[in-house]
Design a protein around this motif. Structure first.
Motif, mmCIF file in Angstrom:
data_model
loop_
_atom_site.group_PDB
_atom_site.id
_atom_site.type_symbol
_atom_site.label_atom_id
_atom_site.label_comp_id
_atom_site.label_asym_id
_atom_site.label_seq_id
_atom_site.Cartn_x
_atom_site.Cartn_y
_atom_site.Cartn_z
ATOM 1 N N GLU A 25 34.965 81.087 16.432
ATOM 2 C CA GLU A 25 36.233 81.568 17.006
ATOM 3 C C GLU A 25 36.813 80.627 18.044
ATOM 4 O OE1 GLU A 25 35.463 85.254 19.092
ATOM 5 O OE2 GLU A 25 33.815 84.367 20.255
ATOM 6 N N VAL A 26 36.049 79.620 18.448
ATOM 7 C CA VAL A 26 36.431 78.862 19.633
ATOM 8 C C VAL A 26 37.662 77.987 19.405
ATOM 9 C CG1 VAL A 26 35.007 76.787 19.273
ATOM 10 C CG2 VAL A 26 35.426 77.647 21.593
ATOM 11 N N ALA A 27 37.863 77.466 18.209
ATOM 12 C CA ALA A 27 39.026 76.609 17.962
ATOM 13 C C ALA A 27 40.330 77.381 18.132
ATOM 14 C CB ALA A 27 38.949 75.993 16.568
ATOM 15 N N ALA A 28 40.371 78.599 17.591
ATOM 16 C CA ALA A 28 41.581 79.415 17.720
ATOM 17 C C ALA A 28 41.848 79.777 19.176
ATOM 18 C CB ALA A 28 41.454 80.685 16.880
ATOM 19 N N ILE A 29 40.794 80.084 19.919
ATOM 20 C CA ILE A 29 40.959 80.399 21.333
ATOM 21 C C ILE A 29 41.415 79.165 22.101
ATOM 22 C CG2 ILE A 29 39.697 81.049 23.427
ATOM 23 C CD1 ILE A 29 37.996 82.897 21.593
ATOM 24 N N ASP A 189 36.910 89.051 22.828
ATOM 25 C CA ASP A 189 38.363 88.897 22.974
ATOM 26 C C ASP A 189 38.897 87.979 21.882
ATOM 27 O OD1 ASP A 189 38.227 90.446 25.226
ATOM 28 O OD2 ASP A 189 38.628 88.824 26.650
ATOM 29 N N ASP A 190 40.070 88.314 21.346
ATOM 30 C CA ASP A 190 40.649 87.456 20.315
ATOM 31 C C ASP A 190 41.604 86.436 20.923
ATOM 32 O OD1 ASP A 190 43.044 88.820 20.827
ATOM 33 O OD2 ASP A 190 42.920 90.035 19.012
ATOM 34 N N ALA A 191 41.995 85.472 20.111
ATOM 35 C CA ALA A 191 42.821 84.367 20.600
ATOM 36 C C ALA A 191 44.168 84.856 21.131
ATOM 37 C CB ALA A 191 43.036 83.346 19.479
ATOM 38 N N GLN A 192 44.760 85.823 20.470
ATOM 39 C CA GLN A 192 46.060 86.312 20.917
ATOM 40 C C GLN A 192 45.970 86.925 22.316
ATOM 41 O OE1 GLN A 192 47.876 89.138 18.285
ATOM 42 N NE2 GLN A 192 49.711 89.385 19.531
ATOM 43 N N GLY A 193 44.954 87.759 22.532
ATOM 44 C CA GLY A 193 44.776 88.378 23.839
ATOM 45 C C GLY A 193 44.493 87.360 24.928
ATOM 46 N N VAL A 194 43.683 86.354 24.609
ATOM 47 C CA VAL A 194 43.395 85.303 25.572
ATOM 48 C C VAL A 194 44.672 84.540 25.915
ATOM 49 C CG1 VAL A 194 42.150 83.135 25.946
ATOM 50 C CG2 VAL A 194 40.984 85.073 24.889
ATOM 51 N N GLY A 195 45.499 84.298 24.920
ATOM 52 C CA GLY A 195 46.751 83.594 25.156
ATOM 53 C C GLY A 195 47.667 84.349 26.101
ATOM 54 N N VAL A 196 47.740 85.658 25.949
ATOM 55 C CA VAL A 196 48.573 86.484 26.835
ATOM 56 C C VAL A 196 48.091 86.366 28.279
ATOM 57 C CG1 VAL A 196 49.197 88.858 27.419
ATOM 58 C CG2 VAL A 196 49.284 88.090 25.044
ATOM 59 N N LYS A 197 46.785 86.492 28.471
ATOM 60 C CA LYS A 197 46.230 86.409 29.828
ATOM 61 C C LYS A 197 46.385 84.996 30.401
ATOM 62 C CE LYS A 197 42.384 88.479 28.425
ATOM 63 N NZ LYS A 197 41.023 89.105 28.429
ATOM 64 N N ALA A 198 46.251 83.992 29.541
ATOM 65 C CA ALA A 198 46.401 82.610 30.000
ATOM 66 C C ALA A 198 47.818 82.335 30.468
ATOM 67 C CB ALA A 198 46.015 81.646 28.882
ATOM 68 N N ARG A 199 48.804 82.843 29.750
ATOM 69 C CA ARG A 199 50.199 82.635 30.164
ATOM 70 C C ARG A 199 50.471 83.296 31.510
ATOM 71 N NH1 ARG A 199 50.865 82.771 24.583
ATOM 72 N NH2 ARG A 199 51.083 85.051 24.501
#
Length: 210
Positions: A25-29, A189-199
């Protein structure tokens, strides 16, 4: 890429700590983090397959981000990190041998310290970037006090308990950068959720400038 390359590109000095991440999963994250503006990514060595995950990140986003390894507490782990393509080493402690070996391998180093004695030991071993860990235990006032005695060229990164709600407080105390783990990524946690928190994290950093 190395840490300085990322900073020179204008990215915020925020390290995403992916403790417990799985290699598949790490590449997508990693892609989600880079798209959100976080371009310093660490996989701790107490994750399921740290070297495999680091290598996967290097392949996926290594041209756009610096990929490092955390919880590097032995020289053989530093060697494993470099072999996987990592460009920076993060540790929870100050071990001059680990720092020296990491520098020999061409990596940036971010050793963890809590006391002035540990900070100066890390600097004496060749570090410039220091990780105050855990950052929340003594708070931002401690950072301000300890920076008064450190060389002006020392860059202190706060890790542990720092997030959107208190970034401004820590920046005012003089931190150079931050590392964010559980509030940004937890296993599952999935990539989409991580992206939201990262932004949200990047936005909070930008809002705290000045």
């Amino acid at each position: 890429m190395k840490i300085e390359d990322v900073l020179e590109s204008g990215a915020a000095p925020i390290v995403a700590i992916l403790r417990g991440v799985e290699t598949h999963e790490v590449a997508a994250i990693g892609e989600a983090l880079v798209e959100a503006g976080i371009r310093l990514i660490e996989v701790p060595f107490n994750s399921p397959d740290p070297a495999g995950s680091i290598a996967a990140l290097v392949e996926a986003v290594g041209a756009r981000a610096a990929i490092g390894g955390g919880t590097v507490v032995r020289t053989d782990l530093a060697e494993e990190l470099a072999g996987a393509g990592g460009t920076f080493m993060v540790s929870p402690n100050v071990d001059p041998a680990v720092i020296a070996r990491s520098l020999e391998l061409g990596m940036d180093v971010l050793p963890g310290f809590l006391t002035p004695t540990e900070a100066f030991a890390a600097l004496g071993a060749g570090a410039r970037d220091l990780k105050l860990f855990p950052g929340s235990v003594l708070g931002s006032s401690y950072i301000k006090a300890i920076k008064d005695v450190l060389p002006k060229t020392t860059r202190v990164w706060a890790v542990g308990g720092v997030g959107p709600a208190n970034i401004a407080e820590y920046r005012q105390a003089g931190v150079f950068g931050i590392g964010v783990g559980g509030s940004l990524y937890k296993p599952g946690d999935d990539a989409q959720g991580v992206g939201v928190k990262a932004r949200a994290l990047v936005a909070a950093w930008a809002a705290s400038e000045g």
